[in-house]
Design a protein around this motif. Structure first.
Motif, PDB file in Angstrom:
ATOM      1  N   LEU A 148      31.212 -31.536 -11.790  1.00 38.44           N
ATOM      2  CA  LEU A 148      32.213 -31.821 -11.864  1.00 38.44           C
ATOM      3  C   LEU A 148      33.036 -30.986 -12.333  1.00 38.44           C
ATOM      4  CD1 LEU A 148      31.705 -34.633  -8.915  1.00 38.44           C
ATOM      5  CD2 LEU A 148      32.657 -31.833  -8.753  1.00 38.44           C
ATOM      6  N   LEU A 149      32.684 -31.855 -13.570  1.00 37.69           N
ATOM      7  CA  LEU A 149      33.772 -31.551 -15.267  1.00 37.69           C
ATOM      8  C   LEU A 149      33.395 -30.820 -15.845  1.00 37.69           C
ATOM      9  CD1 LEU A 149      33.029 -35.760 -16.521  1.00 37.69           C
ATOM     10  CD2 LEU A 149      35.169 -34.211 -15.112  1.00 37.69           C
TER      11      LEU A 149
ATOM     12  N   GLY B  39      32.287 -31.661 -19.195  1.00 44.80           N
ATOM     13  CA  GLY B  39      30.912 -32.262 -18.501  1.00 44.80           C
ATOM     14  C   GLY B  39      29.616 -32.812 -19.887  1.00 44.80           C
TER      15      GLY B  39
ATOM     16  N   LEU C 228      32.175 -43.250  -2.960  1.00 46.17           N
ATOM     17  CA  LEU C 228      32.755 -42.134  -3.873  1.00 46.17           C
ATOM     18  C   LEU C 228      33.715 -42.509  -2.473  1.00 46.17           C
ATOM     19  CD1 LEU C 228      31.988 -39.720  -6.015  1.00 46.17           C
ATOM     20  CD2 LEU C 228      32.948 -41.259  -6.597  1.00 46.17           C
TER      21      LEU C 228
ATOM     22  N   PRO D 295      23.720 -39.066 -10.410  1.00 45.96           N
ATOM     23  CA  PRO D 295      24.932 -39.655 -10.185  1.00 45.96           C
ATOM     24  C   PRO D 295      24.999 -38.615 -11.432  1.00 45.96           C
ATOM     25  CG  PRO D 295      24.147 -41.721  -9.697  1.00 45.96           C
ATOM     26  CD  PRO D 295      23.118 -40.512  -9.750  1.00 45.96           C
ATOM     27  N   ALA D 296      24.729 -38.621 -13.141  1.00 50.50           N
ATOM     28  CA  ALA D 296      25.236 -38.129 -14.161  1.00 50.50           C
ATOM     29  C   ALA D 296      25.265 -37.047 -13.857  1.00 50.50           C
ATOM     30  CB  ALA D 296      24.032 -38.820 -15.428  1.00 50.50           C
TER      31      ALA D 296
ATOM     32  N   ILE E  66      28.418 -35.525 -12.004  1.00 51.33           N
ATOM     33  CA  ILE E  66      29.700 -35.970 -12.418  1.00 51.33           C
ATOM     34  C   ILE E  66      29.941 -34.265 -13.301  1.00 51.33           C
ATOM     35  CG2 ILE E  66      30.564 -37.423 -14.172  1.00 51.33           C
ATOM     36  CD1 ILE E  66      29.616 -39.927 -12.634  1.00 51.33           C
TER      37      ILE E  66
ATOM     38  N   ALA F  11      28.521 -36.194 -19.603  1.00 51.05           N
ATOM     39  CA  ALA F  11      27.491 -36.727 -18.846  1.00 51.05           C
ATOM     40  C   ALA F  11      26.174 -36.023 -18.957  1.00 51.05           C
ATOM     41  CB  ALA F  11      28.366 -35.688 -17.359  1.00 51.05           C
TER      42      ALA F  11
END
Length: 744
Positions: free
Chosen positions: A472-473, A479, A293, A465-466, A469, A482
């Motif tokens: 974060l969301l 979120g 990223l 990764p999911a 994410i 995800a």
């Protein structure tokens, strides 16, 4: 003119010539392997550290140190500065250093250990909280203890399990907790080869463990909240319930308490349990995601992109991610070890060096052993470094490297080559880890390599990764998509584990292998992995000998726990039965693993060839051309001596959790409370009339001397473990062959 024949060389001259030739060949070989010699530094350091754990007494440690010093001095004196002399002297010095580090580390962490089980009222500061919702428990570590009536000696750090229904709400680290608890000394292995919590607790400074019960109250509050780690764990489990949430929490914070025991066992049987403990795989994935990223985002700044410093900045951000991930997951020793390795890889990348090499692995192992020498006997250390060493050694092999080099080819051939590389790596890692898993856990997986081929990419490239994410969301409340992906991928991971675990022959159970056999396999594997010339093939010999020794070691016929309450009996047909109808799951599993059984043992009262009533069980079987008779008590009721003494005299082995009358003596072994207090748990093989004991005669390792208010300045004299009622010697113990019992 007649020629005069030269005199034949003397025997001493021939010997000197032979020695000289051998020395020259050794010098040429070491010259060819000069780049690999440094890799043996952590190996020899680990050998010295392991020697301290294996050798039982202080005099043995001193003798080993003197021998290492003598070898180093002799090599330098005889070798005249040659490469072989320097190598031998350095190896001996590293062995001595490893033994010294382990010895001093054990002295430095010394703390009082509880002498006997007690019920106490106390208060203490909460150091660590480990929720275990799947077991309806909360595990709490306390220090700064205040006792209502302090035992002698009084531990300064304890670990207790609190039932969830009486755990106070709002319990946080730093709080002072008041409770009443039943405490006991950290338990030694129940049977030979079982988990040694006493050793682990010694290096953690834990002097007692037990279970708390009401009243439990918070005397003074701690932190205003439960901490980042606990809040993150709770948040993840609220988004994904059940074992899926437990696995997601384990990947993010290292907390495995919410994973159901059935699912955790399926992960272990499928060879996927390593995914549940934060290790190099998880830190590598976290660092890789952050660096990927960072490089994509930083490349959007043209001025910075033109400087060529983006990889360096991405590596710095990856290092911060590794440190932060290690902190969030609790900064346990295995995680710190993986973090150190990741930082070393990032440093190599920043310096423009090859990132992953055996030298880097060696430096990582060296750092860990210098700081935590006790890690050498830890399964996590052995498994992680064995896996990394196998992978790097495989991919450094010239033929493998040439095969896997990128080339201009179609996507189908490229995909097939990558899949073949992944399969080969999985097989090599599985073979490398199999002896370690068999030695520590008494099980070897057959389909773990195939399961990991799918599970590792799924975890690394989808689940983690999911989940990142999704977290974060969640900051902006978006979120849930995800989390749906994370939940589906985690459910797929559980399905793989359950499917592989249910396959016939997925797991092969093995009895406890001899430590010497395990050592031979480790030595052979390291010899093959670390050398580069044709002499590396010589490692096949100790590897094969150790494997054959382990496979040919017979399963024990009788296993007795250290308290005498439980035993496992192997009948003539190979079936395993346990003494007591009401036996906890932990003891059932421990006895089954010690006997090399993958499954549930039967009840002795239902076994043909055994005769049981409420108070006694007697068993017979023929082994080694003898008929062996075993008698065991199974209740707390007193048995009339007129009935008990004749039965003891007719038995070869008598087992009891109580102290038997003086006249109740078996023909070979009388294993009552007094004898088992000396020997600990014991495993007996009738065909060879040999017994393996947990305790070693005269063992002076500090965790074997419970009940001592241990201070480094106080004199320590440990009574030897005598063989007055049950003969024992160094592990594996050798017991004198009993007199031939009469045939019937």
């Amino acid at each position: 003119m007649a020629s005069i024949a030269a005199p034949a060389p003397s025997k001493a001259a021939r010997v000197r010539q032979t020695v000289r030739v051998a020395r020259d060949r050794c010098e040429r070989w070491l010259e060819a392997e000069r780049d690999q010699l440094v890799l043996w530094l952590p190996v020899m350091l680990g050998a010295g550290t392991a020697a301290w754990f294996v050798l039982p007494q202080t005099r043995d440690w001193i003798v080993a140190l003197l021998c290492a010093a003598a070898v180093a001095a002799g090599a330098m004196a005889a070798g005249r500065g040659g490469r072989a002399a320097v190598a031998v002297a350095t190896a001996a010095a590293m062995v001595a250093l490893g033994l010294t580090l382990a010895w001093t580390r054990a002295e430095r962490v010394a703390a009082p250990v509880l002498a006997r089980p007690v019920v106490a009222t106390l208060s203490g500061r909460v150091v660590r909280i480990e929720p275990l919702p799947a077991r309806e428990l909360t595990r709490v570590t306390l220090d700064r203890l205040r006792w209502q009536e302090a035992p002698d000696p009084a531990p300064v750090r304890i670990r207790v399990n609190l039932p969830s229904d009486v755990t106070p709400a709002g319990l946080t680290a730093g709080a002072t907790l008041g409770l009443r608890a039943r405490l006991m000394p950290p338990p030694a292995p129940a049977v030979p080869g079982a988990y040694d919590f006493a050793r682990v607790a010694w290096f953690d400074g834990i002097g007692a463990t037990g279970r708390g019960f009401a009243p439990i109250a918070i005397v003074s509050p701690g932190a205003s909240d439960s901490g980042v780690r606990q809040r993150l764990t709770t948040h993840i489990q609220s988004r994904l319930p059940g074992s899926a949430g437990g696995i997601a929490a384990a990947l993010a914070t290292g907390d495995t308490g919410a994973i159901a025991e059935d699912d955790a066992e399926a992960m272990r049987r499928a060879g996927l349990a390593h995914l549940l403990s934060v290790s190099g795989l998880h830190i590598t994935a976290a660092v890789g995601i952050v660096m990927w990223l960072a490089m994509r985002l930083l490349a959007l700044w043209p001025r910075l992109a033109l400087t060529g410093r983006i990889p360096l900045l991405a590596a710095a951000l990856g290092a911060l991610a590794a440190i932060g991930y290690t902190w969030i997951t609790g900064a346990q020793v295995p995680t710190i070890r993986s973090c150190v390795a990741a930082l070393m890889v990032l440093t190599a990348l920043a310096l423009g060096r090859e990132a992953v090499t055996l030298r880097l692995v060696a430096v990582g192992a060296l750092v860990v052993l210098l700081v935590w020498p006790e890690a050498i006997v830890s399964p996590s250390f052995q498994l992680s470094f064995a896996a990394v060493t196998a992978i790097v050694a495989l991919h450094e092999h010239p033929r493998v490297r040439a095969t896997l080099l990128p080339r201009d080819e179609g996507w189908a051939r490229k995909l097939a080559r990558h899949l073949a590389a992944l399969l080969l790596t999985g097989v090599v890692v599985e073979v490398a880890l199999m002896p370690i898993a068999a030695y520590h856990f008494h099980k070897a997986g057959l389909f773990g390599a195939l399961a990991n081929i799918v599970a590792i990419p799924l975890t690394t490239f989808v689940v983690m990764p999911a989940e990142a994410i999704a977290l974060l969301l969640d900051v902006i409340g978006l979120g849930w998509p995800a989390w749906r992906v994370t939940g589906a991928a985690t459910d797929l991971l559980l399905w793989i584990a359950r499917t592989v675990a249910a396959l016939p022959g997925a797991v092969t159970a093995l009895p406890q292998m001899p430590s010497a056999a395990f050592g031979l396999m480790v030595a052979g594997g390291l010899w093959i992995a670390l050398w580069r010339t044709r002499w590396r093939r010589a490692g096949i010999v100790p590897l094969a000998v150790g494997a054959a020794w382990a496979l040919l070691t017979p399963a024990p016929d009788l296993i007795v726990s250290g308290d005498g309450r439980h035993l496992a009996w192997r009948d003539a047909a190979g079936g395993l039965s346990i003494l007591r109808d009401r036996t906890g799951d932990y003891m059932r599993d421990t006895l089954a693993q010690g006997a090399g059984l993958d499954g549930e043992p039967a009840l002795l009262s239902d076994t043909p060839g055994a005769r049981c009533n409420r108070d006694l069980c007697s068993m017979e079987r023929i082994a080694g051309d003898r008929r062996w008779r075993v008698l065991a008590t199974r209740s707390g009721y007193l048995i009339p001596t007129t009935l008990l003494i004749p039965r003891c005299a007719a038995a070869d082995v008598v087992v009891s959790d109580r102290r038997l009358p003086r006249r109740c003596r078996a023909r070979w072994l009388t294993l009552d409370r007094t004898a088992l207090a000396r020997t600990g748990g014991i495993a007996i093989t009738f065909a060879t009339a040999r017994a393996t004991t947990v305790n070693t005669a005269g063992d002076e390792h500090p965790w074997r001397r419970t009940g001592i208010d241990y201070r480094p300045s106080s004199p320590r004299r440990t009574p030897g473990i005598t063989a007055s009622r049950a003969a024992s010697s160094r592990h594996p113990a050798s017991v004198a062959r009993p007199p031939s019992p009469p045939q019937s």
